[in-house]
Scaffold this motif. Structure first.
Motif, short mmCIF file in Angstrom:
data_model
loop_
_atom_site.label_atom_id
_atom_site.label_comp_id
_atom_site.label_asym_id
_atom_site.label_seq_id
_atom_site.Cartn_x
_atom_site.Cartn_y
_atom_site.Cartn_z
N LEU A 169 -3.85 -5.36 -11.88
CA LEU A 169 -4.22 -4.50 -10.75
C LEU A 169 -2.98 -4.02 -10.00
O LEU A 169 -2.94 -2.90 -9.50
N MET A 170 -1.99 -4.90 -9.93
CA MET A 170 -0.73 -4.53 -9.27
C MET A 170 -0.14 -3.28 -9.93
O MET A 170 0.33 -2.36 -9.26
N GLN A 171 -0.21 -3.25 -11.26
CA GLN A 171 0.31 -2.09 -11.99
C GLN A 171 -0.60 -0.88 -11.81
O GLN A 171 -0.16 0.21 -11.48
N ASP A 172 -1.92 -1.11 -12.02
CA ASP A 172 -2.86 0.02 -12.03
C ASP A 172 -3.05 0.64 -10.64
O ASP A 172 -3.21 1.84 -10.51
N PHE A 173 -3.08 -0.21 -9.60
CA PHE A 173 -3.34 0.30 -8.24
C PHE A 173 -2.05 0.63 -7.49
O PHE A 173 -2.07 1.09 -6.36
N GLY A 174 -0.93 0.31 -8.08
CA GLY A 174 0.36 0.63 -7.45
C GLY A 174 0.63 -0.17 -6.18
O GLY A 174 1.06 0.39 -5.15
N THR A 175 0.40 -1.48 -6.25
CA THR A 175 0.63 -2.34 -5.08
C THR A 175 2.08 -2.22 -4.60
O THR A 175 3.01 -2.29 -5.41
N THR A 176 2.25 -2.06 -3.28
CA THR A 176 3.62 -2.01 -2.75
C THR A 176 3.96 -3.25 -1.93
O THR A 176 5.12 -3.57 -1.76
N VAL A 177 2.93 -3.91 -1.36
CA VAL A 177 3.20 -5.11 -0.55
C VAL A 177 2.32 -6.26 -1.07
O VAL A 177 1.10 -6.09 -1.22
N LEU A 178 2.92 -7.39 -1.32
CA LEU A 178 2.18 -8.54 -1.82
C LEU A 178 2.10 -9.60 -0.71
O LEU A 178 3.09 -9.89 -0.05
N ALA A 179 0.90 -10.16 -0.53
CA ALA A 179 0.72 -11.23 0.47
C ALA A 179 0.17 -12.45 -0.22
O ALA A 179 -0.94 -12.41 -0.78
#
Ligand code: DLL
Length: 432
Positions: A169-179
C-alpha cells in the motif's frame, strides 16, 4: 511550517501567564469535582487559592498509576459520562488497566497537538499518512489519525501488522509519512529490502516514531533504510496519549506542548523538584483537559529539560530522548510490560514457581521475549511431554494477559539466581 505559531513560539513570560491561569482553573476543577483529589489536597493542607504562582505547583500532591487504579474505572473523571465522548486505556498493566476519558473539547485539543506533531515531520494537506500504530484502546492509532486529518493529509488507517501489505500500500498509495513504533519502522525497512523494493521506489519522506525508547543510532539506521527524516514523538495515555512532546526537524530534544502540560523533573526518591537541566523523573500536570485532568502525574520516565532557545523558532522547552525508567516496566514491540504480570500468570497456573526471569533480545528489528520459569522438583522429574504442555499453557496465558507473544522455557529448580535485595527480573540485551 510551525502549526500554531501563536502558542508554539510564544515568549516565556506570556506562556507562564497562560500556564498559571490554566493551572489555577484545573486545580479548582479537580478540587470541586473529585472527592479523591479534595482529600489528597486537604491532607497536604493545600487549597486551590494557595496556587498563586507556577512555583506553587510543588504544594500539590503527586498522582501515580496506583491512584488511577484505586479509582478504576472512572473515579477521577471531572465530568459526567454524558460529556465523555471517548475512552482509551493503557496497555499491559497488572490487573485492571488505567482508563482515560476525553470530552469533545479534549479530542479537539488532542487533534491539534498531533497536528503540531505531524507538522514537525513536514506533514501537510498534500501528505499521505500511513498509520501503522495499533488502533483500539491504545492511544497511538486514533491519536495520530485525528491529527493527520487535522492537517488535511490523506490518511491510511492501516493499524499494525501485515508488513508486506503495508509495503504494497505504501507503494500503491504513495505514502509520504509513516507513523509507527521505531522498531516496526526498522522492520519495515528490512522487509522492503527483502522484497527488492528500493527506497527510491517509494515516496516516503518522514516518519513519526514513538511509544518506546530508541536511540540516535537506531534513528540513523531507520533514516538510511527508508530514506526519510525520523522524528521522535512522546506521550502517555494518562496525560493524553501521543502529542505530549515532539521533536522538530532540528532533532535535538522533544518540544513539550507547554500550553497544555506543565513538566517538572523530580528526584524519584525524595520527590523534590530539581533545577532546569538536571536529570530525574518526568512529572506532568495537565492544564487544559476537561474529562480527565491530572495533577503532577509521575511518569516514571527519566529525562532532563532544556530551556535554551531552539533553532526552529519554537520556544517550548525540550526534553531529552527518554532512555530509562525508574520502575521495571519494559516495552516490547510497543506494548508496556511489567514483570509482575508474568508473576501473576505463574501464580495462577500453580505448577510453576514464581521464580522467573524475562530475557529480551532484539533480532534484526524484532523484540524477542523469552521467559525462564522454574518448576517444582516433583514436576521436573516427570515426563518431558508434560513439561512441553506446561510451556505452551504458560506461553498462551502470557500472550493473553500481556498482549505480546513470549517463548517460555522451563528450567530446573533453583537455577534462577536468587537475590537478597530486589530480584533482577529483566535481562534486557537489546542494543537500541
Ligand atoms: O505509548 C502513547 C504514544 C503512542 C506515544 C504513539 C507515542 C506514539 P502508553 O502506552 O501509555 O502511551 O505508554 C507510555 O511509553 O511513559 C514511555 O515510557 C513510553 N514512551 C512513549 N513514547 C516514547 C518515546 C503511548 N518517544 C510510555 N520514547 C511512556 C521513549 C516512550 N519512550
Amino acid at each position: 511550517m510551525i502549526w500554531n505559531k501563536k502558542y508554539e513560539c510564544m515568549k516565556r513570560d506570556e506562556l507562564q501567564d497562560i500556564q498559571l491561569k490554566r493551572l489555577k482553573e484545573t486545580v479548582e476543577r479537580v478540587y470541586k469535582a473529585v472527592p479523591y483529589y479534595r482529600n489528597l489536597m486537604d491532607n497536604k493542607g493545600v487549597k486551590p487559592d494557595d496556587i498563586k504562582s507556577l512555583q506553587d505547583i510543588t504544594l500539590l500532591p503527586f498522582i501515580s498509576k496506583q491512584h488511577l487504579r484505586d479509582n478504576y474505572p472512572f473515579g477521577l473523571f471531572t465530568v459526567p459520562m454524558s460529556e465523555v465522548v471517548r475512552i482509551h486505556s493503557s496497555s499491559g498493566t497488572t490487573g485492571k488497566p488505567t482508563v482515560v476519558g476525553y470530552t469533545y473539547k479534549d479530542i479537539n485539543t488532542w487533534s491539534e497537538l498531533l497536528a503540531r506533531t505531524l507538522t514537525c515531520a513536514h506533514a501537510d494537506k498534500n501528505s499521505v499518512v500511513q498509520i501503522a500504530y495499533g488502533y483500539g484502546l491504545f492511544t497511538g492509532g486514533l491519536g495520530v489519525h485525528y491529527g493527520a486529518e487535522r492537517v488535511g493529509a490523506s490518511v491510511i488507517p492501516i493499524s499494525g501488522g501485515n508488513t508486506q501489505r503495508q509495503i504494497m500500500l505504501m507503494q500503491d498509495f504513495g505514502t509520504t509519512v509513516l507513523a509507527c513504533t521505531p522498531s516496526y519502522a526498522l522492520f519495515m525497512g528490512e522487509v522492503l529490502e527483502e522484497m527488492g523494493v528500493k527506497k527510491e521506489d517509494i515516496k516516503l519522506k518522514s516518519g513519526v516514531f514513538g511509544a518506546e525508547p530508541w536511540s540516535d543510532n537506531m534513528r540513523k539506521k531507520i533514516e538510511e533504510k527508508l530514506g526519510i527524516m525520523a522524528i521522535d514523538i512522546y506521550g502517555l495515555s494518562e496525560i493524553i496519549g501521543p502529542g505530549v512532546a515532539s521533536e522538530c526537524p532540528v532533532q535535538e530534544g522533544l518540544h513539550i506542548f507547554e500550553d497544555h502540560f506543565i513538566p517538572e523533573i523530580i528526584d524519584p526518591e525524595t520527590e523534590e523538584q530539581l533545577p532546569p537541566g538536571a536529570t530525574g523523573e518526568l512529572v506532568f500536570t495537565t492544564i487544559t483537559k476537561e474529562a480527565f485532568p491530572v495533577l503532577r502525574y509521575r511518569t516514571r520516565d527519566i529525562t532532563s529539560l532544556n530551556y535554551e532557545t531552539c533553532e526552529c523558532g519554537r520556544t517550548m522547552v525540550r526534553m531529552k530522548k527518554v532512555t530509562g525508567r525508574t520502575d521495571d516496566m519494559i516495552i516490547i514491540r510497543g506494548v508496556n510490560v511489567f514483570p509482575t504480570q508474568v508473576e501473576s500468570v505463574l501464580l495462577e497456573i500453580g505448577e510453576a514457581q514464581p521464580h522467573y526471569q524475562l530475557m529480551v533480545e532484539r533480532k534484526g528489528s524484532m523484540d524477542i521475549l523469552e521467559v525462564l520459569v522454574e518448576v517444582s522438583e516433583n514436576l521436573f522429574s516427570d515426563k518431558v511431554k508434560g513439561l512441553e504442555g506446561l510451556e505452551r499453557t504458560i506461553s498462551h496465558k502470557i500472550e493473553s494477559v500481556l498482549g505480546v507473544s513470549a517463548r517460555v522455557k522451563l528450567v530446573e529448580p533453583k537455577t534462577i539466581p536468587r537475590s537478597e535485595g530486589k530480584a533482577q527480573r529483566v535481562i534486557d540485551k537489546r542494543e537500541i
